[in-house]
Write a protein that holds these residues in place. Sequence first.
Motif, PDB file in Angstrom:
ATOM      1  N   ALA A   1       4.321   3.877  -9.182  1.00  0.00           N
ATOM      2  CA  ALA A   1       3.884   2.475  -9.101  1.00  0.00           C
ATOM      3  C   ALA A   1       2.429   2.320  -9.517  1.00  0.00           C
ATOM      4  O   ALA A   1       2.070   1.403 -10.268  1.00  0.00           O
ATOM      5  N   ARG A   2       1.568   3.218  -9.052  1.00  0.00           N
ATOM      6  CA  ARG A   2       0.142   3.128  -9.370  1.00  0.00           C
ATOM      7  C   ARG A   2      -0.095   3.292 -10.870  1.00  0.00           C
ATOM      8  O   ARG A   2      -0.879   2.552 -11.475  1.00  0.00           O
ATOM      9  N   ASP A   3       0.591   4.235 -11.499  1.00  0.00           N
ATOM     10  CA  ASP A   3       0.369   4.494 -12.909  1.00  0.00           C
ATOM     11  C   ASP A   3       0.905   3.383 -13.806  1.00  0.00           C
ATOM     12  O   ASP A   3       0.538   3.292 -14.986  1.00  0.00           O
ATOM     13  N   THR A   4       1.799   2.553 -13.287  1.00  0.00           N
ATOM     14  CA  THR A   4       2.328   1.436 -14.082  1.00  0.00           C
ATOM     15  C   THR A   4       1.771   0.101 -13.627  1.00  0.00           C
ATOM     16  O   THR A   4       2.207  -0.958 -14.087  1.00  0.00           O
ATOM     17  N   GLY A   5       0.813   0.131 -12.688  1.00  0.00           N
ATOM     18  CA  GLY A   5       0.188  -1.088 -12.220  1.00  0.00           C
ATOM     19  C   GLY A   5       1.129  -1.987 -11.435  1.00  0.00           C
ATOM     20  O   GLY A   5       1.002  -3.224 -11.483  1.00  0.00           O
ATOM     21  N   SER A   6       2.062  -1.382 -10.701  1.00  0.00           N
ATOM     22  CA  SER A   6       3.069  -2.151  -9.967  1.00  0.00           C
ATOM     23  C   SER A   6       2.887  -1.972  -8.460  1.00  0.00           C
ATOM     24  O   SER A   6       2.457  -0.912  -8.001  1.00  0.00           O
ATOM     25  N   PRO A   7       3.218  -2.994  -7.689  1.00  0.00           N
ATOM     26  CA  PRO A   7       3.300  -2.788  -6.242  1.00  0.00           C
ATOM     27  C   PRO A   7       4.544  -1.944  -5.923  1.00  0.00           C
ATOM     28  O   PRO A   7       5.461  -1.841  -6.741  1.00  0.00           O
ATOM     29  N   LEU A   8       4.542  -1.335  -4.751  1.00  0.00           N
ATOM     30  CA  LEU A   8       5.665  -0.496  -4.334  1.00  0.00           C
ATOM     31  C   LEU A   8       6.424  -1.191  -3.201  1.00  0.00           C
ATOM     32  O   LEU A   8       5.807  -1.743  -2.287  1.00  0.00           O
ATOM     33  N   GLU A   9       7.718  -1.157  -3.277  1.00  0.00           N
ATOM     34  CA  GLU A   9       8.547  -1.665  -2.184  1.00  0.00           C
ATOM     35  C   GLU A   9       9.358  -0.517  -1.613  1.00  0.00           C
ATOM     36  O   GLU A   9      10.139   0.118  -2.330  1.00  0.00           O
ATOM     37  N   VAL A  10       9.149  -0.216  -0.334  1.00  0.00           N
ATOM     38  CA  VAL A  10       9.840   0.881   0.345  1.00  0.00           C
ATOM     39  C   VAL A  10      11.088   0.324   1.020  1.00  0.00           C
ATOM     40  O   VAL A  10      10.998  -0.551   1.880  1.00  0.00           O
ATOM     41  N   VAL A  11      12.255   0.834   0.630  1.00  0.00           N
ATOM     42  CA  VAL A  11      13.523   0.422   1.243  1.00  0.00           C
ATOM     43  C   VAL A  11      14.073   1.608   2.031  1.00  0.00           C
ATOM     44  O   VAL A  11      14.420   2.642   1.460  1.00  0.00           O
ATOM     45  N   HIS A  40       5.353   4.445   6.650  1.00  0.00           N
ATOM     46  CA  HIS A  40       5.156   4.574   5.201  1.00  0.00           C
ATOM     47  C   HIS A  40       4.098   3.576   4.718  1.00  0.00           C
ATOM     48  O   HIS A  40       3.203   3.930   3.935  1.00  0.00           O
ATOM     49  N   LEU A  41       4.205   2.327   5.176  1.00  0.00           N
ATOM     50  CA  LEU A  41       3.280   1.281   4.719  1.00  0.00           C
ATOM     51  C   LEU A  41       1.853   1.567   5.163  1.00  0.00           C
ATOM     52  O   LEU A  41       0.900   1.362   4.393  1.00  0.00           O
ATOM     53  N   ASP A  42       1.676   2.047   6.392  1.00  0.00           N
ATOM     54  CA  ASP A  42       0.336   2.378   6.880  1.00  0.00           C
ATOM     55  C   ASP A  42      -0.276   3.496   6.046  1.00  0.00           C
ATOM     56  O   ASP A  42      -1.483   3.454   5.718  1.00  0.00           O
ATOM     57  N   ARG A  43       0.533   4.487   5.709  1.00  0.00           N
ATOM     58  CA  ARG A  43       0.009   5.604   4.909  1.00  0.00           C
ATOM     59  C   ARG A  43      -0.380   5.129   3.507  1.00  0.00           C
ATOM     60  O   ARG A  43      -1.410   5.516   2.970  1.00  0.00           O
ATOM     61  N   LEU A  44       0.464   4.275   2.917  1.00  0.00           N
ATOM     62  CA  LEU A  44       0.171   3.774   1.577  1.00  0.00           C
ATOM     63  C   LEU A  44      -1.050   2.860   1.562  1.00  0.00           C
ATOM     64  O   LEU A  44      -1.857   2.881   0.631  1.00  0.00           O
ATOM     65  N   THR A  45      -1.208   2.054   2.602  1.00  0.00           N
ATOM     66  CA  THR A  45      -2.383   1.181   2.707  1.00  0.00           C
ATOM     67  C   THR A  45      -3.661   2.013   2.750  1.00  0.00           C
ATOM     68  O   THR A  45      -4.667   1.668   2.109  1.00  0.00           O
ATOM     69  N   ALA A  46      -3.623   3.105   3.515  1.00  0.00           N
ATOM     70  CA  ALA A  46      -4.785   3.981   3.610  1.00  0.00           C
ATOM     71  C   ALA A  46      -5.141   4.599   2.262  1.00  0.00           C
ATOM     72  O   ALA A  46      -6.302   4.909   1.984  1.00  0.00           O
ATOM     73  N   LEU A  47      -4.122   4.742   1.396  1.00  0.00           N
ATOM     74  CA  LEU A  47      -4.348   5.296   0.062  1.00  0.00           C
ATOM     75  C   LEU A  47      -4.701   4.225  -0.962  1.00  0.00           C
ATOM     76  O   LEU A  47      -4.915   4.521  -2.143  1.00  0.00           O
ATOM     77  N   GLY A  48      -4.741   2.962  -0.521  1.00  0.00           N
ATOM     78  CA  GLY A  48      -5.094   1.867  -1.408  1.00  0.00           C
ATOM     79  C   GLY A  48      -3.975   1.433  -2.330  1.00  0.00           C
ATOM     80  O   GLY A  48      -4.227   0.861  -3.386  1.00  0.00           O
ATOM     81  N   ILE A  49      -2.719   1.694  -1.935  1.00  0.00           N
ATOM     82  CA  ILE A  49      -1.570   1.330  -2.765  1.00  0.00           C
ATOM     83  C   ILE A  49      -0.883   0.120  -2.145  1.00  0.00           C
ATOM     84  O   ILE A  49      -0.431   0.187  -0.995  1.00  0.00           O
ATOM     85  N   PRO A  50      -0.821  -1.013  -2.849  1.00  0.00           N
ATOM     86  CA  PRO A  50      -0.145  -2.196  -2.285  1.00  0.00           C
ATOM     87  C   PRO A  50       1.350  -1.933  -2.130  1.00  0.00           C
ATOM     88  O   PRO A  50       2.005  -1.472  -3.062  1.00  0.00           O
ATOM     89  N   ALA A  51       1.873  -2.222  -0.940  1.00  0.00           N
ATOM     90  CA  ALA A  51       3.283  -1.904  -0.677  1.00  0.00           C
ATOM     91  C   ALA A  51       3.868  -2.881   0.324  1.00  0.00           C
ATOM     92  O   ALA A  51       3.170  -3.418   1.188  1.00  0.00           O
ATOM     93  N   THR A  52       5.155  -3.117   0.202  1.00  0.00           N
ATOM     94  CA  THR A  52       5.924  -3.902   1.161  1.00  0.00           C
ATOM     95  C   THR A  52       7.131  -3.064   1.593  1.00  0.00           C
ATOM     96  O   THR A  52       7.412  -2.016   0.992  1.00  0.00           O
ATOM     97  N   GLY A  53       7.844  -3.524   2.614  1.00  0.00           N
ATOM     98  CA  GLY A  53       8.944  -2.724   3.131  1.00  0.00           C
ATOM     99  C   GLY A  53      10.180  -3.526   3.470  1.00  0.00           C
ATOM    100  O   GLY A  53      10.105  -4.728   3.742  1.00  0.00           O
ATOM    101  N   GLN A  54      11.305  -2.855   3.429  1.00  0.00           N
ATOM    102  CA  GLN A  54      12.594  -3.434   3.798  1.00  0.00           C
ATOM    103  C   GLN A  54      13.414  -2.371   4.522  1.00  0.00           C
ATOM    104  O   GLN A  54      13.270  -1.170   4.265  1.00  0.00           O
ATOM    105  N   VAL A  55      14.301  -2.824   5.429  1.00  0.00           N
ATOM    106  CA  VAL A  55      15.319  -1.957   6.015  1.00  0.00           C
ATOM    107  C   VAL A  55      16.664  -2.403   5.474  1.00  0.00           C
ATOM    108  O   VAL A  55      17.030  -3.579   5.590  1.00  0.00           O
TER     109      VAL A  55
END
Length: 573
Positions: A439-449, A477-492
């Motif tokens: 996601a970072r290398d393509t300039g995209s946000p990440l969505e964790v499902v 997962h979202l907390d870890r990604l936020t700490a790395l500066g990667i925008p992310a959202t989540g779904q179950v």
Amino acid sequence: MSAPHGRAASPFRQPKAVWAVAFACVISFMGIGLVDPILPALAESLHASPSQVSLLFSSYLIVTAVAMLIVGWFSSRFGAKRTLVVGLAIIVIFSALAGASGSIAGIVGFRAGWGLGNALFIATSLAVIVASASGGFGGAIILYETALGLGIAVGPLLGGELGAISWRGPFFGVAVLMAVALVATLALVPPLPKPARRTSPLAPLRALRHRGLLTMGIMALLYNWGFFTMLGYAPYPMKLNAHQLGLVFTGWGLLVAAFSVFFAPRLQARFGTAPVLYANLLGLGIVMAVIAAGVGTPTVVITAVVVSGAFIGINNTLTTQAVMLVSPVERPVASSAYGFLRFIGGGLAPYVAGKLADATDLSVPFFLGAATFVLAIPVLACGHRLLREAERHPGDGEPVIPALTPVGDPAGHGVPPVIVAVGAHERAAAIVDAAARLARDTGSPLEVVHVRRAVVVEEQAADTEDADQARAAVTAHLDRLTALGIPATGQVLTSVGDHAAAGRVLARHAADVHARAVAVGRSPRGPLTQFADGSLTTALAHAAPCDVLLVDPDSAPRPLTAVTLTALREGAH
């Protein structure tokens, strides 16, 4: 979804606790088929009529049905292990007493006690196996399904062999084997935590106020009426000895196990739950009518009974999945309510069949059984809309399964995301991190499902994790990604039944959000299991409108190739 070094984990590398319960499951699943080969011998040895012998089924199943209403309360109060142990102990005691009995009335009474133990055992065995598994629950489920298949197939064979010695043999055989399972369970299964909330003993009855659950329950009652009419009365017109009857019902059991585990999920994925059930119930009605019409020809009865195993295996799996799809209540409560109705049908059928056979002739109960199979079709049709919507579309405020539930802040709009699908296993974080680099290398946000799956095997269903655990996994997962500066959202993603259904829902979601790509890890379940319940990755790859990428954490950090980056960018919508 991922396994160390990219290999599929063996389902047989499980703790001793899982093996102990799986062994007990084999013996428990033998319970019905074990007595079929000795029914004629019982009638002859104890000078009883077939209608009197049929009460062995009625007492066992009616008590099981009533007990299903309280097992949830009992288990939530005393814990799954204690419930399992009590159930095993009751089976040991009453199967031994049945073997020692000298009258048909005594055996019928002791079979009723056996039914109580059976209800306590079957209501908790799947949950205990899932809770005791290590290295992922997938292998434990394979072991449970294997135990089911062995029990169904071997039960009649063992019953025939022991019954050829004495009609008491199968009863004493169960007592000895269950005693071994009881000792192993006491010694090897660790204490399991009690549920956070106790279940009311009235909860299953209240749940039947829901139209979808009641409809599926009545359909199951009618289906089991025909099923247990066949089990209770088909041995008599076959005119075989105990050993030969054991071989016939072993062939029947092999088809039940094979079609339940391997073919039912694939038919469901191809045609949908309701259409397969319609065709299957019609097929059972035809087979039962053949038995009724050919009741005077043993070869016809034998062939039809063996063939029925294929239809019964499909029905057992898909009916339970249908119940879980339309039910808005917790799965243990839905299982209890459904079990109450289906076992009531199975318990009443042999009694009524006996009365009809005594008053008319042996063909009439089978014709009635054929009619109940066919009557189940319009009953199922009453719930067709609910079932179709639960499988495909939201509607009328009912829960949709499989369903996506957002976790944390909702996803923003405008930039197509990269989606990563993970499950509850030890390598989930590594897969998410690998997808985050994409996601970072393509300039995209990440969505964790996070895929939260409910396992359905025969009449039982168990959640592999509860809703809070699934949300907590996504939040981590979202907390870890936020700490790395990667925008992310989540779904179950909550799914009932096969993995392929979850893959199709994920593909539709990827289309809705115009995803650049969907990343998944390597499945640890192996090709045999993926054939049985479908592959999330395969279904996703066939249906997704974007690239589906297999990420391998073992190669991280790996530079993305120009080809992969180009594919990602060109996949943007």
